[in-house]
Design an enzyme around this catalytic site. Structure first.
Site, mmCIF file in Angstrom:
data_model
loop_
_atom_site.group_PDB
_atom_site.id
_atom_site.type_symbol
_atom_site.label_atom_id
_atom_site.label_comp_id
_atom_site.label_asym_id
_atom_site.label_seq_id
_atom_site.Cartn_x
_atom_site.Cartn_y
_atom_site.Cartn_z
ATOM 1 C CE LYS A 101 -1.905 -98.961 -41.396
ATOM 2 N NZ LYS A 101 -2.896 -98.773 -40.327
ATOM 3 C CD GLU A 159 -14.309 -105.587 -51.956
ATOM 4 O OE1 GLU A 159 -15.440 -105.094 -52.089
ATOM 5 O OE2 GLU A 159 -13.806 -106.377 -52.767
ATOM 6 C CB CYS A 193 -19.027 -100.941 -46.105
ATOM 7 S SG CYS A 193 -19.371 -102.701 -45.980
ATOM 8 C CD GLU A 219 -18.755 -94.499 -46.789
ATOM 9 O OE1 GLU A 219 -17.580 -94.177 -47.000
ATOM 10 O OE2 GLU A 219 -19.137 -95.683 -46.687
HETATM 11 P P1 NAD Z 1 -9.556 -95.395 -44.319
HETATM 12 O O1 NAD Z 1 -9.477 -95.474 -45.801
HETATM 13 O O2 NAD Z 1 -9.339 -94.095 -43.663
HETATM 14 O O3 NAD Z 1 -8.472 -96.389 -43.671
HETATM 15 C C1 NAD Z 1 -8.428 -97.752 -44.032
HETATM 16 C C2 NAD Z 1 -7.028 -98.276 -43.796
HETATM 17 O O4 NAD Z 1 -6.130 -97.594 -44.666
HETATM 18 C C3 NAD Z 1 -6.501 -98.053 -42.370
HETATM 19 O O5 NAD Z 1 -5.788 -99.199 -41.961
HETATM 20 C C4 NAD Z 1 -5.582 -96.868 -42.551
HETATM 21 O O6 NAD Z 1 -4.548 -96.832 -41.602
HETATM 22 C C5 NAD Z 1 -5.025 -97.121 -43.935
HETATM 23 N N1 NAD Z 1 -4.484 -95.912 -44.602
HETATM 24 C C6 NAD Z 1 -4.809 -94.615 -44.380
HETATM 25 N N2 NAD Z 1 -4.069 -93.801 -45.188
HETATM 26 C C7 NAD Z 1 -3.284 -94.618 -45.940
HETATM 27 C C8 NAD Z 1 -2.322 -94.394 -46.967
HETATM 28 N N3 NAD Z 1 -1.994 -93.161 -47.385
HETATM 29 N N4 NAD Z 1 -1.716 -95.460 -47.529
HETATM 30 C C9 NAD Z 1 -2.037 -96.715 -47.146
HETATM 31 N N5 NAD Z 1 -2.920 -96.993 -46.165
HETATM 32 C C10 NAD Z 1 -3.550 -95.963 -45.579
HETATM 33 O O7 NAD Z 1 -10.958 -96.054 -43.929
HETATM 34 P P2 NAD Z 1 -11.595 -96.220 -42.472
HETATM 35 O O8 NAD Z 1 -12.010 -94.867 -42.000
HETATM 36 O O9 NAD Z 1 -10.719 -97.060 -41.619
HETATM 37 O O10 NAD Z 1 -12.892 -97.114 -42.829
HETATM 38 C C11 NAD Z 1 -14.067 -96.571 -43.282
HETATM 39 C C12 NAD Z 1 -14.232 -96.772 -44.776
HETATM 40 O O11 NAD Z 1 -14.164 -98.152 -45.106
HETATM 41 C C13 NAD Z 1 -15.602 -96.326 -45.252
HETATM 42 O O12 NAD Z 1 -15.476 -95.632 -46.464
HETATM 43 C C14 NAD Z 1 -16.356 -97.626 -45.451
HETATM 44 O O13 NAD Z 1 -17.435 -97.565 -46.332
HETATM 45 C C15 NAD Z 1 -15.267 -98.504 -45.963
HETATM 46 N N6 NAD Z 1 -15.636 -99.931 -45.813
HETATM 47 C C16 NAD Z 1 -15.931 -100.674 -46.935
HETATM 48 C C17 NAD Z 1 -16.309 -102.019 -46.816
HETATM 49 C C18 NAD Z 1 -16.615 -102.868 -48.036
HETATM 50 O O14 NAD Z 1 -16.740 -104.089 -47.911
HETATM 51 N N7 NAD Z 1 -16.736 -102.297 -49.217
HETATM 52 C C19 NAD Z 1 -16.392 -102.601 -45.544
HETATM 53 C C20 NAD Z 1 -16.111 -101.801 -44.422
HETATM 54 C C21 NAD Z 1 -15.723 -100.473 -44.576
#
Ligand code: NAD
Length: 472
Positions: free
Chosen positions: A170, A246, A281, A376
């Protein structure tokens, strides 16, 4: 979407507009899947897993399919990078390397590992033979974010597929286009139908349905802590699937006054926060500078920041592209409301393009518990604080609930080692920032997560260890 090898629309016919942050134009529409669509994708994955078309294929044959897939991704690298950039605004100069090329290399890394993974024989009493088999877990759900959609997708699905699992993927609603395209390329490479399915749409519907499914065995996720928490709840409410997270970071980048080359450190600090508009990230978003060099170092980074070229991410000379969406830009700007000590930046820019652009921003003199220093932002915002000595640097650096990455600049080897052991973060960079390689695990401490992507360690998430006792 791709379910069971077929390209399908959402069963309800609903779509989401894909709006490019480059100019605010709608460039495509995306199937907005329903729960039923997710169930269909999980069923396709389960059926492909159970019939053994992939899981029981000889490892060397699986390897050939994955290597062909990696070659196809590389062949289409420019197309994939441009597609992704139009979707999420990352500067093309970075996306070319960090997206398709990184994904192709990750797939190759795990393809090459497939036929080098052995089972074990346990050293039991000689009257029995105890075998430890490593089996795929079954159906893996993978939920990925928008900041590096191809790179992170590959970190999740390449090890999962390599060891024989089926996957339902997804992508983020903000960056699905290039992910859909590489799944189509996987079919072209010979991945059997149903082994890799992709469903697009809204997180709270599609992601939730995947996480609450009774037929998903393991869930891997990269994204925010807010959603990560929910996924653990969903697993508890459903089938106790294993969940690997992650999550975000608020990574300290620490500069001591004994740093050999402060100009190089300044360049690394600036690149370490502002690439991809800070939407990385491991971005070094909390700069800690030793008192004695604080003011001079801030002058250096302000000068470098003001020279950075912000603009159309498709221009290869651009150093900072667009913020991923208009909504995210608003969220980032809101974190600066009422902040007085902005040294540079702080404002949206290039509004005449219709896109979402922001000045790279440096803020000084904030208290340690200010939300800007604590939370963040995931945007082009760097906070700068002072520290007195090593102990103070470690205390301030660790004073955060997140622990993804960190950086230390010093010419003192003993100090470097003490900092490596003192910092509670999954990654410590010394006299560099942002290094990456498939051979090195990436994972966070504390509330930055509980899993590891990359390296052979990542394979453990996708394997069940089965023990067999044989009486001799
Ligand atoms: P997000 O958590 O908003 O969304 C991530 C994914 O989760 C998307 O596909 C989204 O559609 C899905 N999602 C949203 N609500 C959901 C729910 N209720 N149930 C299941 N899935 C759901 O994150 P984002 O804004 O897409 O990405 C940014 C975040 O990702 C930042 O916090 C960043 O630090 C983190 N990140 C971490 C790493 C790592 O390796 N640790 C790498 C890249 C990004």
């Amino acid at each position: 979407m791709i379910i069971g090898g077929a390209c399908v629309a959402a069963s309800t016919g609903q779509t989401l507009d894909v709006v490019s942050p480059i100019d605010g134009q709608t460039i495509a529409d995306l199937p907005n899947a329903s729960e039923e669509d997710v169930h269909a994708a999980v069923a396709a994955s389960r059926s492909a897993f159970d019939n053994g078309v992939w899981a029981r294929m000889a490892p060397a044959a699986r390897k050939r399919v994955l290597l062909t897939w990696a070659d196809l991704i590389e062949k289409h690298a420019l197309e994939l990078a441009v597609l992704g950039v139009r979707d999420n605004g990352t500067e093309l100069s970075m996306a070319l390397k960090a997206e398709p090329m990184s994904a192709a290399n990750t797939i190759r890394y795990y393809a090459e590992a497939i036929d080098k993974i052995y089972g074990e024989i346990a050293p039991t009493d000689p009257s029995t033979l105890a075998l430890i088999h490593k089996e795929p877990v079954g159906v893996v759900g993978a939920i990925v974010p928008w900041n590096f959609p191809l790179m992170i997708t590959a970190w999740k699905i390449a090890p999962a597929l390599a060891v024989g699992n089926s996957v339902v993927l997804k992508p983020s609603e903000v960056a699905s286009l290039s992910v859909l395209r590489i799944v189509a390329l996987a079919l072209e490479a010979g991945l059997p139908e149903g082994v890799l399915n992709v469903v697009t749409g809204e997180g709270p519907i599609v992601g939730r349905a995947l996480a609450t499914s009774m037929d998903v065995d393991a869930l891997v996720f990269t994204g925010s802590g807010r959603v990560g928490r929910k996924l653990m709840e969903y697993a508890a409410q459903s089938n106790l699937k294993r969940v690997f997270l992650e999550l975000g970071g608020k990574s300290p980048h620490i500069v001591f006054d004994d740093t050999q080359d402060l100009d190089q450190a300044a360049q690394s600090v600036v690149a370490g926060i502002f690439r991809n508009s800070g939407q990385v990230c491991i971005a070094g978003s909390r700069l800690l500078v030793q008192d004695s060099i604080h003011d001079a170092f801030v002058d250096k980074i302000v000068a470098l920041t003001q020279e950075m070229r912000v603009g159309d991410p498709l221009d290869m000379n651009t150093q900072i592209g667009a913020v991923s969406s208009a909504e995210h830009l608003e969220r980032v700007l809101a974190t600066l409301e009422g902040v007085e000590s902005i040294e540079t930046g702080g404002k949206p820019m290039l509004q005449e393009t219709g896109g979402s652009y922001m000045q790279p921003t440096i803020v000084t003199d904030m208290s340690a518990d200010d939300p800007l220093v604590r939370d963040e932002v995931f945007g082009p915002v760097l906070t700068v604080s002072r520290f007195t000595d090593e102990a103070d640097a470690v205390t301030q650096a660790n004073n955060n609930e997140l622990g993804l990455a960190s950086g230390v600049w010093t010419s003192n080897l003993g100090r470097a080692h003490r900092m490596i052991s003192g910092l509670r973060a999954g990654v410590v960079h010394v006299n560099t920032y942002g290094g990456a390689d498939n051979t090195v695990p990436l994972g966070g401490f504390k509330q930055s997560g509980n899993g590891h992507d990359k390296s052979l360690h990542a394979i453990d998430k996708f394997i069940n260890k089965k023990t067999a006792w044989i009486k001799l």
